[in-house]
Enzyme design. Structure first.
Site, PDB file in Angstrom:
ATOM      1  NE  ARG A 269      -3.518  -2.423   2.520  1.00 18.69           N
ATOM      2  CZ  ARG A 269      -4.421  -2.522   3.447  1.00 18.69           C
ATOM      3  NH1 ARG A 269      -4.806  -1.729   4.279  1.00 18.69           N
ATOM      4  NH2 ARG A 269      -5.052  -3.772   3.323  1.00 18.69           N
ATOM      5  NE  ARG A 284      -0.899   4.770   9.253  1.00 23.50           N
ATOM      6  CZ  ARG A 284      -2.142   4.407   9.267  1.00 23.50           C
ATOM      7  NH1 ARG A 284      -2.499   3.962   8.313  1.00 23.50           N
ATOM      8  NH2 ARG A 284      -2.769   4.526  10.317  1.00 23.50           N
ATOM      9  CD  GLU A 356      -7.703  -1.506  11.200  1.00 26.83           C
ATOM     10  OE1 GLU A 356      -7.893  -2.258  10.527  1.00 26.83           O
ATOM     11  OE2 GLU A 356      -7.891  -0.451  11.372  1.00 26.83           O
ATOM     12  CB  SER A 359     -10.727  -4.290   9.384  1.00 32.47           C
ATOM     13  OG  SER A 359     -10.591  -2.980  10.004  1.00 32.47           O
ATOM     14  NE  ARG A 398      -1.107  -1.973  11.813  1.00 35.42           N
ATOM     15  CZ  ARG A 398      -2.055  -0.833  11.888  1.00 35.42           C
ATOM     16  NH1 ARG A 398      -3.059  -0.877  12.627  1.00 35.42           N
ATOM     17  NH2 ARG A 398      -1.842   0.043  11.083  1.00 35.42           N
TER      18      ARG A 398
END
Length: 432
Positions: A269, A284, A356, A359, A398
């Site tokens: 990403r 990130r 987070e 999801s 993560r």
């Protein structure tokens, strides 16, 4: 993509629902565009009937004694004029249809009825908390400091090799990262009934349109140079869900509760628009790994599939004994294709907050309509759109960060969670 028939029936209701997501749907523009397309179709059909009548006139004239060539010549100009008008109207209808499709592709999904209304993450509803954050008797280090102390995490070297927001891992830390992948895959295949799949890491434009990343989020993607229209996959959701694109599954293929896939892939990403956020460490990254869960279900099974899939992701955190909370996202925080989403947020001691880590979303028939992913209902014999459900089970990087910070000792060593030790050659500690 939303069903255009549903949008036509009550565009104002659709507009109101999308407004809760912060999306402005111009009802007047949609109605005018749809009316223009319909009128072009109606006018085309009328001209086709007129052309058919003019063609019959040739036979009538010949039957009345006129020479065939003369009869064709008399009617020819009329036919030519009608054909030109038909071509013009066909082009107008095609243009209007293209604009309609572009409009629909740019519209997000409708929130489910039990999704709380809200503007952003501050309005999300906490569902539960599991586990108690540890009270450390020393000043905790973040994962970057821990990794650098071990000489097993190196952002500087990654920057030299590639650039910012990449990481190099060495030794035990690299092995722990790999162990997490294997543990998650084993859990989901052996205990939760998912079929493991291996997919390409490069996807085409059609696949990204199918799951909703395109056309809206192109700036978030890494596009490959050349004319092939290929991209690095931003998430395994894309290639795995597209397994169902342009297919009709028989009922027996779906089994009880639909098809279950689990897949480990790297994800890429650009993180466009996130400049300055979480630039330190592995929170990130431009490249990271996930173990993704995907469910392809019948419509009446998708609600339960979301609850099950979310519980499967939670099980990973529970077996690792990592404190987390489960949050139901509000309308303003939903992902583009989602109709309902649970976020799982793991406790990070160095940040003193939950972040987070997964999801889990139901997309209803939104993605299936874009992909034309269907199953044949044996009760009617007719194809119906499937429902798609997906979620991380979990984001590997993560999870590694959470283990490093939650399992650290005062001297900077990191204890290996008991469940992972068989995957680590029975190593109990990093840095001892």
């Amino acid at each position: 993509m939303l069903d255009i028939k549903v949008v036509r029936q009550d565009p104002n209701r659709i507009s109101e629902a999308l407004a809760t997501r912060g999306f402005v749907f111009n009802v007047e523009h949609f109605t005018a565009l749809d009316a223009r397309r319909r009128q072009a179709d109606i006018d085309s059909q009328s001209l086709l009937a007129e052309r058919k009548g003019a063609s019959k006139k040739i036979g009538v004239l010949v039957g009345g004694g006129m020479d065939v060539d003369d009869a064709k010549a008399e009617v020819g100009e009329t036919l030519k004029k009608i054909s030109t008008q038909i071509d013009t109207l066909t082009g107008q209808a095609k243009q209007a249809q293209g604009e309609l499709e572009a409009l629909l592709l740019g519209m997000p999904n409708i929130p489910a009825r039990d999704v709380p209304t809200g503007a952003n993450e501050a309005d999300n509803a906490e569902v539960l908390r599991w586990g108690d954050p540890q009270a450390f008797e020393f000043e905790v280090r973040d994962h970057v400091a821990l990794g650098e102390r071990l000489k097993q995490l190196d952002g500087e070297m990654a920057g030299k090799i590639t650039g910012t927001r990449f990481t190099v891992m060495y030794g035990g830390l690299a092995r722990l990262h790999r162990a997490l992948v294997q543990f998650m895959l084993d859990l989901h295949t052996q205990k939760h009934g998912y079929e493991e799949v291996y997919v390409p890491y490069i996807v085409n434009r059609e696949s990204l349109v199918g799951t909703g990343q395109l056309p809206k989020f192109e700036e978030d993607l890494f596009k490959l140079s050349g004319e092939q229209g290929l991209y690095l996959s931003p998430t395994a959701e894309v290639p795995v869900t597209n397994i169902a694109r342009d297919r009709i599954f028989e009922d027996a293929e779906l089994g009880d509760g639909g098809m279950r896939f689990v897949c480990h892939t790297p994800c890429f990403r650009s993180e466009a628009g996130s400049y300055g956020r979480d630039t330190r460490g592995m929170i990130r990254q431009h490249q990271f790994e996930k173990v993704e869960l995907v469910r392809l279900t019948r419509a009446f099974e998708s609600d339960e599939a979301l609850e099950q899939l979310t519980s499967h992701a939670e099980k990973v955190l529970q077996l690792l004994d990592l404190p987390y909370r489960k949050v139901l996202l509000c309308t303003g925080d939903l992902g583009f294709s989602a109709t309902k989403t649970y976020d799982l947020e793991v406790w990070l001691p160095a940040q003193k907050t939950y972040r987070e880590i997964s999801s889990c979303s139901s997309c209803g028939d939104y993605q299936a309509r874009r992909m034309q992913a269907r199953w044949r209902n044996p009760a009617t014999g007719k194809p119906e759109l499937m429902h798609t459900v997906n979620g991380s089970g979990l984001a590997v990087g993560r999870t590694l960060v959470a283990i490093m910070e939650n399992y650290q000792s005062a001297d900077g060593t990191i204890c290996i969670p008991t469940i992972l030790r068989p995957y680590m050659g029975d190593i109990h500690e990093l840095g001892a």
